[in-house]
Every structure is written in structure tokens, then in C-alpha cells.
Design a protein around this motif. Structure first.
Motif, short mmCIF file in Angstrom:
data_model
loop_
_atom_site.label_atom_id
_atom_site.label_comp_id
_atom_site.label_asym_id
_atom_site.label_seq_id
_atom_site.Cartn_x
_atom_site.Cartn_y
_atom_site.Cartn_z
N TYR A 211 11.07 43.40 27.35
CA TYR A 211 10.70 42.08 26.86
C TYR A 211 10.02 42.20 25.51
CZ TYR A 211 11.43 40.50 31.68
OH TYR A 211 11.97 40.22 32.92
N VAL A 212 10.15 41.14 24.73
CA VAL A 212 9.34 41.01 23.51
C VAL A 212 8.10 40.21 23.88
CG1 VAL A 212 9.25 40.15 21.15
CG2 VAL A 212 11.36 41.11 22.03
N THR A 213 6.92 40.75 23.57
CA THR A 213 5.67 40.10 23.94
C THR A 213 4.95 39.64 22.68
OG1 THR A 213 5.47 41.50 25.90
CG2 THR A 213 3.49 40.33 25.17
N PHE A 214 4.81 38.33 22.53
CA PHE A 214 4.01 37.74 21.46
C PHE A 214 2.66 37.35 22.05
CE2 PHE A 214 8.45 36.70 20.62
CZ PHE A 214 8.62 37.14 19.32
N SER A 215 1.60 37.67 21.34
CA SER A 215 0.27 37.32 21.84
C SER A 215 -0.59 36.81 20.69
CB SER A 215 -0.41 38.53 22.49
OG SER A 215 -0.57 39.59 21.57
N VAL A 216 -1.43 35.82 21.02
CA VAL A 216 -2.40 35.28 20.06
C VAL A 216 -3.78 35.49 20.66
CG1 VAL A 216 -3.26 33.21 18.91
CG2 VAL A 216 -0.80 33.60 19.11
N THR A 217 -4.58 36.29 19.99
CA THR A 217 -5.91 36.65 20.48
C THR A 217 -6.95 36.12 19.53
OG1 THR A 217 -4.94 38.70 21.34
CG2 THR A 217 -7.34 38.58 21.27
N ASP A 218 -8.00 35.47 20.07
CA ASP A 218 -9.06 34.95 19.22
C ASP A 218 -10.42 35.35 19.79
OD1 ASP A 218 -10.22 32.87 21.05
OD2 ASP A 218 -8.25 31.96 20.85
N THR A 219 -11.44 35.13 19.00
CA THR A 219 -12.83 35.43 19.40
C THR A 219 -13.61 34.14 19.55
OG1 THR A 219 -13.43 35.70 17.07
CG2 THR A 219 -12.78 37.68 18.26
N GLY A 222 -13.27 30.81 24.42
CA GLY A 222 -12.62 31.31 25.62
C GLY A 222 -12.32 30.21 26.63
N ILE A 223 -11.59 30.58 27.68
CA ILE A 223 -11.19 29.64 28.73
C ILE A 223 -11.54 30.25 30.08
CG2 ILE A 223 -9.25 28.44 29.80
CD1 ILE A 223 -7.90 28.44 27.07
N PRO A 224 -12.22 29.53 30.96
CA PRO A 224 -12.55 30.06 32.29
C PRO A 224 -11.28 30.43 33.06
CG PRO A 224 -13.80 28.07 31.84
CD PRO A 224 -12.78 28.19 30.75
N PRO A 225 -11.34 31.50 33.87
CA PRO A 225 -10.14 31.95 34.62
C PRO A 225 -9.57 30.88 35.54
CG PRO A 225 -11.86 33.63 34.68
CD PRO A 225 -12.48 32.42 34.08
N GLU A 226 -10.42 29.99 36.06
CA GLU A 226 -9.91 28.97 36.99
C GLU A 226 -9.01 27.95 36.29
OE1 GLU A 226 -14.28 27.91 36.03
OE2 GLU A 226 -13.08 29.70 36.51
N ASP A 266 -4.14 35.44 29.42
CA ASP A 266 -4.64 36.74 29.86
C ASP A 266 -6.05 36.58 30.42
OD1 ASP A 266 -5.29 39.35 30.30
OD2 ASP A 266 -4.92 40.05 28.26
N LYS A 267 -6.16 36.63 31.76
CA LYS A 267 -7.46 36.39 32.41
C LYS A 267 -8.40 37.58 32.27
CE LYS A 267 -5.42 35.24 36.29
NZ LYS A 267 -5.21 34.78 37.70
N GLU A 268 -7.88 38.74 31.90
CA GLU A 268 -8.73 39.92 31.78
C GLU A 268 -9.43 40.02 30.42
OE1 GLU A 268 -6.44 43.33 32.72
OE2 GLU A 268 -6.04 42.72 34.79
N TYR A 269 -8.95 39.25 29.46
CA TYR A 269 -9.57 39.28 28.13
C TYR A 269 -10.81 38.38 28.15
CZ TYR A 269 -10.08 38.85 23.06
OH TYR A 269 -10.58 38.88 21.78
N LYS A 270 -11.98 38.93 27.80
CA LYS A 270 -13.25 38.21 27.94
C LYS A 270 -13.93 37.88 26.62
CE LYS A 270 -12.90 38.67 32.41
NZ LYS A 270 -12.54 37.51 33.26
N GLU A 271 -13.39 38.32 25.49
CA GLU A 271 -14.05 38.11 24.20
C GLU A 271 -13.58 36.85 23.50
OE1 GLU A 271 -13.58 41.59 21.88
OE2 GLU A 271 -14.44 42.94 23.38
N GLY A 272 -12.91 36.01 24.20
CA GLY A 272 -12.36 34.78 23.64
C GLY A 272 -11.21 34.33 24.53
N ALA A 273 -10.09 34.05 23.92
CA ALA A 273 -8.88 33.68 24.68
C ALA A 273 -7.70 34.46 24.14
CB ALA A 273 -8.62 32.17 24.57
N ARG A 274 -6.79 34.81 25.04
CA ARG A 274 -5.57 35.53 24.65
C ARG A 274 -4.38 34.89 25.37
NH1 ARG A 274 -2.54 40.23 26.45
NH2 ARG A 274 -1.53 41.23 24.65
N PHE A 275 -3.53 34.23 24.58
CA PHE A 275 -2.33 33.61 25.12
C PHE A 275 -1.13 34.52 24.86
CE2 PHE A 275 -5.08 29.94 24.81
CZ PHE A 275 -4.75 29.22 25.95
#
Length: 339
Positions: A211-219, A222-226, A266-275
Motif C-alpha cells: 500500500y501507499v501510505t500518506f500521513s499528515v502529522t501535526d503538533t 490532538g484528538i482524544p482516542p474515543e 493514529d491513536k498511538e500518536y500522542k504529540e498532536g494528531a496523525r491522520f
């Protein structure tokens, strides 16, 4: 005595037949009644489901009107108000203030355009009227176009950049416009919630093999896991007071499903949000187009024997000489021929 016995036997047979026939009709009646009851229950379930769908549609319509009235009225008020201030002859505004007001008008105009675009995209995708335009596209080019589109909207002090694990010659067979739309929505969402730090768009082939994986990561905040699933629903937002209609991420999911891919948080990323946007690989490697023997018309004519057949039909000595010269001369595209 024999007549009496025959009479009794005949009477018994008639009564037995009548009872059996009555039992058969009773069984048919019960079977028919049961079938009718089942059909009635099925119809009741369909009506109940239709009622629930109608109630859900009515609720969605109310939520839609509530969201749209707020999201449209807010930027329109800003545009009208600041436009009146700029054009008012009584307003004593400095050049710097005029520039700030013009910037606010432009910003709110962009919000309105985004809102209208999201509404049209959602309606188009859900009605199945949109046909995916599958064609080869460069992964790196799509990502750079998305970065260029949103770069002017990033907050000051936030670093926006792109990294990639693929070569520029790597191509993916997909709908480039829709892939770019998902990336732009992810980046726009990151810019809304990031006031400092960085926003990174990344393209990977190794994170999910095949697969090709595109990701956008920010600081950002963040978004709560729920909220990892609900934020992809229509009109759902992690921050109900934040800017936006709650349509952008839902459109991303609709597009990803049409492209046989998926979007997730990505629920494991805690420094912001990662889509993350995962897309199946249908790759095409770019190759330089060079003429080969089969691409050469001269060679095609010689190889399929047209020259000999032409000489037979023309019956001309001059034509024979020309054609024989063609057959004996080397191919201009062969490696042995001088350039």
C-alpha cells in the motif's frame, strides 16, 4: 350381514376421507396463515426501518440546517461588515488597517468556498454520480500540489513540509484529484489546530507493504482516542465550538472507500494528531520512450514482407530496385547502425 359390513366399511371410508380432507385443508390454512403472518412481520420490519431512516434523515436535515446557517452566516457577516468599513467614506482607516480588513475578507471568502465545495462533494459522492477518473499520477507531485494549495493558510511560526520515501518517477494509478482533496483536507484540519510546531506530510511504501501510505502529522491540540471513529461521521467535530462544518473528514472517508482504501486516526500518536490515508498499490514506473525495432515503420515494412509483395504487384523494374535497396539496407534504429 355382508351388506351391513359393506355399508359400515363404506361409511368408515367416507368419514375417514372426510376427516383426512379436513385435516389437509386445516394444514393448508395454517400454512397460509403462517406465511401471511411472516410477510406481515417482514412488512412491519420494513416500515419500521423506513420510519427510522426517515427520522434519521429528518434529524440529519435539522443538524445540517443548523450547521449551515451558523457556518454561512458567520463568514458572510464578516465579509459584509469589513467591506462596509473599507468602502465607508466616513471611516478614517490607515493603510495597515485596510490591509488587515482585506485579509479577513479574503479568509472568510475562502471559508465560504470551502463550505460550498464540501457540500457539493458530499452530495456528489453519496449519490454515486461521480465516476473516479483513474490515471497514472506521481505520488510526489500530488503531495507537493497539496502542500502548495494550503501553504498560504498556515499559521505563523508553524513549519509545513513534505517528506517522501518514493522516487519522483514512481507513479500510482488512481484518481489524482480526489487523492489531492483528501490530503488538502488533512492539511487544512492540521492548520486549524496547530499554532506552533510543525505539520508534516509524508509518503511511504514501507509502513504498510503493498500500500501507499500518506500521513499528515501535526503538533497541535490532538484528538482524544474515543473520537477516532466519530470524527469521520458527518457533522461530527471533536471541538463543537471550533471552526468547520464537520464534513471534511467524512468526505475523506467517502473518497477513500471509493478508491478501495481507508482513512484513520493514529491513536498511538500522542504529540498532536496523525491522520493516515492508505491506498492499494497500482503502480506504474515511468520509462523513457525510445524507438525500438517494432516502433520503426521501416522495419515493420521489411519484417512482414510487404516489400516482396509490393514488387510482385507493381511489376516495375524501378520499383524492384528501390524495394530491394530497402530490404538490404540496415535499420536506422538498430544498435549497429551509425547515428
Amino acid at each position: 350381514i355382508q351388506a351391513t359390513s359393506r355399508y359400515r366399511i363404506t361409511l368408515f371410508s367416507i368419514v375417514t376421507g372426510f376427516l383426512l380432507l379436513s385435516l389437509l385443508f386445516l394444514m393448508l390454512y395454517l400454512h397460509r396463515k403462517r406465511k401471511v403472518n411472516l410477510e406481515l412481520c417482514h412488512k412491519n420490519e420494513e416500515l419500521s426501518e423506513a420510519r427510522d431512516q426517515a427520522e434519521a434523515a429528518n434529524k440529519a436535515k435539522s443538524i445540517f440546517l443548523q450547521n449551515m446557517s451558523h457556518e454561512i452566516r458567520t463568514p458572510l457577516n464578516s465579509i459584509v461588515g469589513f467591506s462596509q468599513l473599507i468602502t465607508s467614506p466616513d471611516a478614517n482607516l490607515s493603510q495597515e488597517e485596510r490591509q488587515d480588513f482585506c485579509h479577513l475578507i479574503q479568509h472568510n471568502s475562502d471559508l465560504l468556498l470551502t463550505l460550498v465545495g464540501d457540500i457539493l462533494s458530499a452530495a456528489e459522492l453519496e449519490s454515486n454520480r461521480y465516476t473516479m477518473k483513474i490515471a497514472p499520477h506521481s505520488c510526489n507531485k500530488l503531495c507537493r500540489e497539496a502542500i502548495t494549495t494550503v501553504e498560504h493558510r498556515k499559521p505563523e511560526g508553524v513549519k509545513l513540509y513534505y517528506t517522501s520515501e518514493v522516487d519522483d518517477c514512481y507513479e500510482l494509478s488512481t484518481d489524482g484529484q480526489r487523492v489531492c482533496q483528501i490530503l488538502i483536507n488533512f492539511l487544512t484540519n492540521a492548520e486549524k489546530h496547530t499554532t506552533q510546531g510543525e505539520i508534516r506530510l509524508h509518503c511511504s511504501l514501507t509502513e504498510n507493504p503493498g500500500y501507499v501510505t500518506f500521513s499528515v502529522t501535526d503538533t497541535g491540540t490532538g484528538i482524544p482516542p474515543e473520537y477516532s471513529e466519530t470524527i469521520f461521521e458527518r457533522f461530527e467535530k471533536a471541538d463543537s465550538f471550533g471552526q468547520g462544518t464537520g464534513l471534511g473528514l467524512n468526505i475523506c472517508r467517502l473518497i477513500a472507500e471509493r478508491l478501495k482504501g481507508k482513512v484513520l486516526l493514529d491513536k498511538e500518536y500522542k504529540e498532536g494528531a496523525r491522520f493516515v490515508f492508505v491506498l492499494p498499490v497500482k503502480k506504474i514506473h515511468l520509462k523513457s520512450k525510445t524507438k525500438t525495432t517494432k516502433d520503426c515503420l521501416f522495419c515493420i515494412l521489411r519484417n512482414i514482407g510487404i516489400c516482396r509483395r509490393a514488387a510482385f504487384y507493381i511489376n516495375s523494374r524501378k520499383a524492384m530496385l528501390i524495394i530491394n535497396r530497402m530490404r538490404l539496407s540496415p535499420c536506422p534504429h538498430s544498435p549497429a547502425s551509425p547515428r
